[in-house]
Scaffold this motif. Structure first.
Motif, mmCIF file in Angstrom:
data_model
loop_
_atom_site.group_PDB
_atom_site.id
_atom_site.type_symbol
_atom_site.label_atom_id
_atom_site.label_comp_id
_atom_site.label_asym_id
_atom_site.label_seq_id
_atom_site.Cartn_x
_atom_site.Cartn_y
_atom_site.Cartn_z
ATOM 1 N N VAL A 1 -1.395 -0.831 -8.580
ATOM 2 C CA VAL A 1 -2.360 0.136 -9.106
ATOM 3 C C VAL A 1 -2.031 0.500 -10.545
ATOM 4 O O VAL A 1 -2.910 0.587 -11.399
ATOM 5 C CB VAL A 1 -2.387 1.403 -8.219
ATOM 6 C CG1 VAL A 1 -3.319 2.457 -8.812
ATOM 7 C CG2 VAL A 1 -2.827 1.038 -6.807
ATOM 8 N N HIS B 1 -0.500 -4.079 -3.850
ATOM 9 C CA HIS B 1 -1.196 -2.803 -4.035
ATOM 10 C C HIS B 1 -0.241 -1.608 -3.981
ATOM 11 O O HIS B 1 -0.526 -0.580 -3.365
ATOM 12 C CB HIS B 1 -2.308 -2.644 -2.990
ATOM 13 C CG HIS B 1 -3.366 -1.660 -3.403
ATOM 14 N ND1 HIS B 1 -3.511 -0.427 -2.818
ATOM 15 C CD2 HIS B 1 -4.330 -1.734 -4.361
ATOM 16 C CE1 HIS B 1 -4.516 0.222 -3.382
ATOM 17 N NE2 HIS B 1 -5.029 -0.548 -4.325
ATOM 18 N N GLU C 1 1.545 1.621 -5.671
ATOM 19 C CA GLU C 1 1.045 2.627 -6.598
ATOM 20 C C GLU C 1 1.578 2.402 -8.007
ATOM 21 O O GLU C 1 0.876 2.619 -8.998
ATOM 22 C CB GLU C 1 1.429 4.025 -6.108
ATOM 23 C CG GLU C 1 0.945 5.166 -6.992
ATOM 24 C CD GLU C 1 -0.571 5.280 -7.028
ATOM 25 O OE1 GLU C 1 -1.108 5.755 -8.050
ATOM 26 O OE2 GLU C 1 -1.216 4.881 -6.032
ATOM 27 N N THR C 2 2.830 1.953 -8.110
ATOM 28 C CA THR C 2 3.416 1.704 -9.428
ATOM 29 C C THR C 2 4.406 0.552 -9.345
ATOM 30 O O THR C 2 5.031 0.318 -8.309
ATOM 31 C CB THR C 2 4.130 2.968 -9.960
ATOM 32 O OG1 THR C 2 4.614 2.719 -11.285
ATOM 33 C CG2 THR C 2 5.283 3.369 -9.068
ATOM 34 N N ASP D 1 0.812 -1.226 0.000
ATOM 35 C CA ASP D 1 0.000 0.000 0.000
ATOM 36 C C ASP D 1 0.843 1.273 0.000
ATOM 37 O O ASP D 1 0.407 2.307 0.523
ATOM 38 C CB ASP D 1 -0.953 0.023 1.206
ATOM 39 C CG ASP D 1 -1.979 -1.094 1.155
ATOM 40 O OD1 ASP D 1 -2.572 -1.295 0.085
ATOM 41 O OD2 ASP D 1 -2.174 -1.772 2.178
ATOM 42 N N ASP E 1 3.154 4.369 -1.973
ATOM 43 C CA ASP E 1 3.123 5.154 -3.211
ATOM 44 C C ASP E 1 4.354 4.923 -4.077
ATOM 45 O O ASP E 1 4.339 5.226 -5.270
ATOM 46 C CB ASP E 1 3.016 6.650 -2.891
ATOM 47 C CG ASP E 1 1.662 7.013 -2.305
ATOM 48 O OD1 ASP E 1 0.698 6.259 -2.545
ATOM 49 O OD2 ASP E 1 1.575 8.037 -1.611
#
Length: 251
Positions: free
Chosen positions: A160, A132, A134-135, A106, A108
């Motif tokens: 994501v 999960h 971000e990239t 989780d 970023d």
């Protein structure tokens, strides 16, 4: 009289383990905290029985006290840390820890620099969980292959956004070749994965027990059937349902 009632630490440790073995983590934390207030002996024993630590934003300044106190730590959870993750991993890498599990889901960013420093000094990691994110791109996959060859469990599920689609297949192949102890891998929602990618893991990871490829529409039913015939002991969890709308691939 007091000396007659004295029990050595080993006995109390067995008692504590028996009492709390079936409780969840939150209950155990509260119970150990209560016990640690009873006496210095109980404090010392409860410290030795703490194996996992969740790091929050205010935690880093106290790591120099926490790590020596909890000498048997083997698991770190960084999901609730929202500061500079690279800097935190650099700081953690300076301690003589025998960690086997790291979770930075989780987040970023993928903390590439911090993980390189971490892997140079902490070489005991067998479980890496980073779902999960971000990239995620191929560079991250190659880094995992290079830095953590002893991994037995790897969770890269539900990123994501996925970048550099064409090179990701090569990154997964590198992981399948490098992680010779891999037993379980979760690649759910890596929708670029194809039949060949799955067979890289089936063929290269001799200890593999489970592959999770939910929301991976490029993997065919024929491939799943072939995988079962080739390695019947490997469980392949998959879904033919279309992927959720809130995920995207960036070209």
């Amino acid at each position: 009289m007091t000396s007659d009632l004295y029990l050595p630490d080993e006995c109390w440790e067995c008692i504590f383990k028996f009492l709390f073995k079936d409780g969840d983590d939150d209950d155990n934390r509260c119970s150990f905290k209560s016990l640690s207030l009873v006496s210095k002996q109980f404090l010392s024993i409860s410290n030795c029985l703490k194996f996992s630590l969740t790091i929050y934003d205010p935690t880093p300044p106290f790591l120099c006290d926490l790590f020596p106190r909890f000498s048997n730590l083997n698991s770190l959870d960084l999901r609730c840390y929202y500061g500079d993750l690279d800097s935190l991993l650099f700081q953690i890498s300076r301690f003589p820890l025998n960690l086997t599990s790291l979770n930075f889901s989780d987040q970023d960013i993928f903390p590439a620099d911090g993980l390189r420093a971490f892997s140079k000094n902490i070489t005991t990691l067998t479980s890496l969980t980073c779902y999960h994110l971000e990239t995620l791109n191929s560079t991250h996959l190659f880094l995992i292959a290079d830095c953590f060859p002893l991994l037995e469990e790897l969770d890269l599920s539900y990123p994501v956004k996925i970048n550099y689609r064409s090179n990701l297949l090569d990154g997964l192949e590198a992981i399948s070749l490098s992680l010779f102890k891999l037993r379980k891998v979760d690649l759910s929602r890596h929708c670029y994965i194809n039949d060949q990618s799955l067979f890289h893991f089936i063929n290269n990871c001799k200890l593999l027990e489970e592959v999770i490829v939910i929301f991976c529409p490029r993997i065919t039913i024929a491939c799943i059937a072939s995988a079962y015939r080739k390695r019947p002991i490997v469980t392949v969890s998959y879904s033919i349902t279309s992927e959720p709308d809130d995920y995207a691939i960036a070209m």
